[in-house]
Design a protein around this motif. Structure first.
Motif, PDB file in Angstrom:
ATOM      1  N   SER A   1       0.825  -1.201   0.000  1.00  0.00           N
ATOM      2  CA  SER A   1       0.000   0.000   0.000  1.00  0.00           C
ATOM      3  C   SER A   1       0.869   1.264   0.000  1.00  0.00           C
ATOM      4  O   SER A   1       0.619   2.201  -0.763  1.00  0.00           O
ATOM      5  N   LEU A   2       1.898   1.274   0.823  1.00  0.00           N
ATOM      6  CA  LEU A   2       2.817   2.431   0.878  1.00  0.00           C
ATOM      7  C   LEU A   2       3.495   2.654  -0.470  1.00  0.00           C
ATOM      8  O   LEU A   2       3.691   3.792  -0.897  1.00  0.00           O
ATOM      9  N   SER A   3       3.838   1.555  -1.132  1.00  0.00           N
ATOM     10  CA  SER A   3       4.562   1.677  -2.402  1.00  0.00           C
ATOM     11  C   SER A   3       3.679   2.351  -3.451  1.00  0.00           C
ATOM     12  O   SER A   3       4.159   3.107  -4.288  1.00  0.00           O
ATOM     13  N   GLU A   4       2.352   2.094  -3.356  1.00  0.00           N
ATOM     14  CA  GLU A   4       1.433   2.746  -4.298  1.00  0.00           C
ATOM     15  C   GLU A   4       1.299   4.229  -3.965  1.00  0.00           C
ATOM     16  O   GLU A   4       1.337   5.082  -4.842  1.00  0.00           O
ATOM     17  N   ILE A   5       1.203   4.540  -2.679  1.00  0.00           N
ATOM     18  CA  ILE A   5       1.030   5.945  -2.273  1.00  0.00           C
ATOM     19  C   ILE A   5       2.300   6.748  -2.596  1.00  0.00           C
ATOM     20  O   ILE A   5       2.231   7.869  -3.088  1.00  0.00           O
ATOM     21  N   LEU A   6       3.453   6.157  -2.311  1.00  0.00           N
ATOM     22  CA  LEU A   6       4.710   6.929  -2.410  1.00  0.00           C
ATOM     23  C   LEU A   6       5.471   6.671  -3.721  1.00  0.00           C
ATOM     24  O   LEU A   6       6.560   7.217  -3.907  1.00  0.00           O
ATOM     25  N   SER A   7       4.906   5.842  -4.583  1.00  0.00           N
ATOM     26  CA  SER A   7       5.590   5.449  -5.835  1.00  0.00           C
ATOM     27  C   SER A   7       7.005   4.943  -5.565  1.00  0.00           C
ATOM     28  O   SER A   7       7.975   5.402  -6.187  1.00  0.00           O
ATOM     29  N   MET A   8       7.100   4.046  -4.631  1.00  0.00           N
ATOM     30  CA  MET A   8       8.395   3.420  -4.338  1.00  0.00           C
ATOM     31  C   MET A   8       8.293   1.929  -4.687  1.00  0.00           C
ATOM     32  O   MET A   8       7.208   1.365  -4.744  1.00  0.00           O
ATOM     33  N   THR A   9       9.446   1.315  -4.903  1.00  0.00           N
ATOM     34  CA  THR A   9       9.467  -0.117  -5.247  1.00  0.00           C
ATOM     35  C   THR A   9       9.572  -0.945  -3.966  1.00  0.00           C
ATOM     36  O   THR A   9      10.289  -0.564  -3.045  1.00  0.00           O
TER      37      THR A   9
END
Ligand code: S3P
Length: 166
Positions: free
Chosen positions: A20-28
């Motif tokens: 979920s965080l990766s989607e919000i922050l555009s991180m891998t």
């Protein structure tokens, strides 16, 4: 951007929060367990069974060291990763370490139908989980920059709380 390193006991929701965080922050996301399984071509119970726990723990350390050359990653660690001092030193080099905590009852609910965790095989009860958690608590807390309790919170609430604390 520094890495975000998620640590915590089995079943605290590290993988779900990482996604979920990766989607919000555009991180891998790097899911350590998944990466080890992919590289070894074996499930975690198979690695424990055929090569032993120390072999698995060494793979975790090697992978963690490898990841410190990366930036802007969300690293979702297996529950045992912060137990080695060397691992904690590595994760702190390039990352903010976030500890997810949950009550043993929450953990049991989440792991009870899962056979992929060798340490809980035959031990899926609140008493065992409470004891193992107690043994690990000090090391988990020592490794953490931020602590977020997940009990009775939605994924969105957890992510929001975590990002505010970052
Ligand atoms: C372990 C946790 C597991 C996995 C292995 C050992 C542990 O990962 O790495 O079964 O020692 O706590 P999860 O925390 O993702 O379940």
């Amino acid at each position: 951007m520094n890495n975000i390193v998620l640590i915590g006991f089995m079943g605290t929701g590290k993988s779900t929060i990482a996604k979920s965080l990766s989607e919000i922050l555009s991180m891998t996301v790097l899911e350590m367990d998944e990466e080890i399984v992919r590289r070894e071509g074996m499930s975690i119970p198979e690695i424990f069974e055929s090569k032993g726990e120390t072999y698995f723990r060494d793979l975790e350390t090697d992978l963690l060291i490898e990841m410190q050359s990366q930036k802007a990653m969300i690293i979702s660690c297996g529950g045992g990763v912060p137990l080695r001092e060397r691992n904690v030193a590595e994760m702190k080099k390039n990352g903010k370490v976030v500890l997810l905590t949950a009550a043993p009852e929450t953990i049991l609910e989440r792991v009870k139908n899962d056979d992929n965790r060798p340490l809980l095989k035959g031990n899926k009860n609140v008493a065992y989980i409470t004891e193992l958690m107690k043994q690990r608590q000090r090391k988990y807390e020592a490794a953490a920059d931020i602590i977020v309790s997940v009990d009775k919170k939605s994924v969105q609430e957890i992510c929001r709380e975590l990002m505010e604390a970052l």
